[in-house]
Design an enzyme around this catalytic site. Structure first.
Site, PDB file in Angstrom:
ATOM      1  N   GLY A 176     -16.859  23.852  -1.331  1.00  0.00           N
ATOM      2  CA  GLY A 176     -16.491  23.903  -2.756  1.00  0.00           C
ATOM      3  C   GLY A 176     -15.645  25.115  -3.076  1.00  0.00           C
ATOM      4  N   GLU A 214     -16.600  19.198 -16.059  1.00  0.00           N
ATOM      5  CA  GLU A 214     -17.612  18.459 -16.824  1.00  0.00           C
ATOM      6  C   GLU A 214     -18.952  19.107 -16.503  1.00  0.00           C
ATOM      7  OE1 GLU A 214     -19.467  14.000 -17.512  1.00  0.00           O
ATOM      8  OE2 GLU A 214     -17.934  14.279 -15.985  1.00  0.00           O
ATOM      9  N   CYS A 248     -25.967  15.099 -17.974  1.00  0.00           N
ATOM     10  CA  CYS A 248     -25.359  16.135 -18.824  1.00  0.00           C
ATOM     11  C   CYS A 248     -25.465  15.731 -20.297  1.00  0.00           C
ATOM     12  CB  CYS A 248     -23.898  16.389 -18.431  1.00  0.00           C
ATOM     13  SG  CYS A 248     -22.926  14.897 -18.266  1.00  0.00           S
TER      14      CYS A 248
END
Length: 319
Positions: A176, A214, A248
């Site tokens: 990542g 997000e 979320c």
């Protein structure tokens, strides 16, 4: 995958992009349509795998694959609608034409809670725009990532296109971080916690790259005194209990008008008592296991914190 695997994959994805970007957008849409169809054919087995590896109930696992299918349908239409305006020019006999071009390689880092859908939203749209994708799924849902990528790769290769147009590297934070810092990532889409999202945003910004984030929420439902409680109770329950509260968009707080407070709490407690917790593959289960032991600890800590702030447990509170 390690950093050497990542390096090899980026090179292959960049090469594949040159092929993909030259294909007309409507034809790219046709490939995405076929991907949607391939997912439709495997929707139950893939939904089962999501349920097994992530822990959400089977119908939610299937529903999540359906979201990818749906966004493929949307992207197909979009592939025939990418236009730019013709603008007036100050030079006589001239016009200005605006044309949209692919950005290149889109990195997609997704979270454990929607191991199929979030990649689908990103990749289907990125693909019709002429971009290649490099996906890093959550380390805890790598079987789902591999299964989805194999389905996509088969469609691409059946159409004599390189499978590397939609590449995958399984890995942890090292992969990542490499993606966030890599100038070859023309856009980086990250879905995950706000804490990690801030770090990703800074790393991408440091190289003046483009990011799409997000992140987590702390969502509230506000209920006024004239609200229809027959709507409020099931809505609040579903918003909090769906995906075992790991979305979320999960509802975490209720703001209630004092005149209806007691009634809402009593009705919600009654509704909660009916929620069946258990094996996510059992059709009677509404609430599967939390994804990790860490998640269970966070839940217990949150309950403890609520008690310390003067709250009382109305229903449940146990593991």
């Amino acid at each position: 995958g390690n950093l050497e695997d990542y390096e090899e994959t980026v090179k292959k994805a960049k090469e594949a992009w040159k092929v993909w970007a030259d294909i007309p957008a409507p034809k790219r849409g046709e490939i995405v349509r076929q991907i949607g169809d391939a997912l439709r054919q495997k929707i139950k087995v893939l939904g089962s795998l999501v349920s097994l590896e992530m822990g959400k109930i089977f119908v939610e696992g299937v529903g999540e694959v359906q979201e990818y299918v749906d966004v493929c349908d949307y992207a197909v239409g979009l592939s025939r609608m990418i236009g730019g305006p013709i603008l007036p020019s100050e030079r006589p006999g001239h016009a200005l034409i605006e044309q949209w071009n692919p950005v290149g390689l889109v990195g997609v880092i997704t979270a454990f809670n929607f191991p199929v859908a979030v990649y689908g939203w990103n990749s289907a749209i990125a693909m019709i725009c002429g971009n290649a994708c490099l996906w890093k799924g959550a380390p805890t849902t790598s079987l789902v990532s591999v299964a989805v990528t194999k389905i996509i790769a088969k469609v691409l290769e059946d159409n004599k296109l390189p499978g590397a147009i939609c590449s995958l590297v399984c890995g942890g934070a090292d992969i990542g971080t490499a993606m966030a810092r890599d100038e070859r990532m023309d856009l980086l889409s990250f879905t995950g916690s706000t804490k990690v999202g801030k770090q990703v945003a800074l790393m991408v910004q440091e190289r003046f790259g483009r990011s799409l984030l997000e992140l987590g929420g702390n969502n509230a439902i506000i209920v006024f005194e004239d609200a229809d409680l027959n709507l409020v109770i099931p809505s609040a329950l579903f918003a909090a209990v769906g995906t075992a509260g790991q979305r979320c968009t999960t509802a975490r707080r209720l703001f209630l008008h004092e005149s209806i407070h007691d009634e809402v709490v009593a009705k919600l407690a009654k509704a909660y008592a009916q929620v069946r917790i258990g094996d996510p593959w059992d059709s009677d289960t509404l609430y599967g296991p939390l994804h990790t032991k860490e998640a269970v600890k966070m839940f217990l800590d949150a309950v403890e914190q609520a008690k310390q702030q003067g709250g009382s447990v109305v229903c449940g509170g146990k593991v």
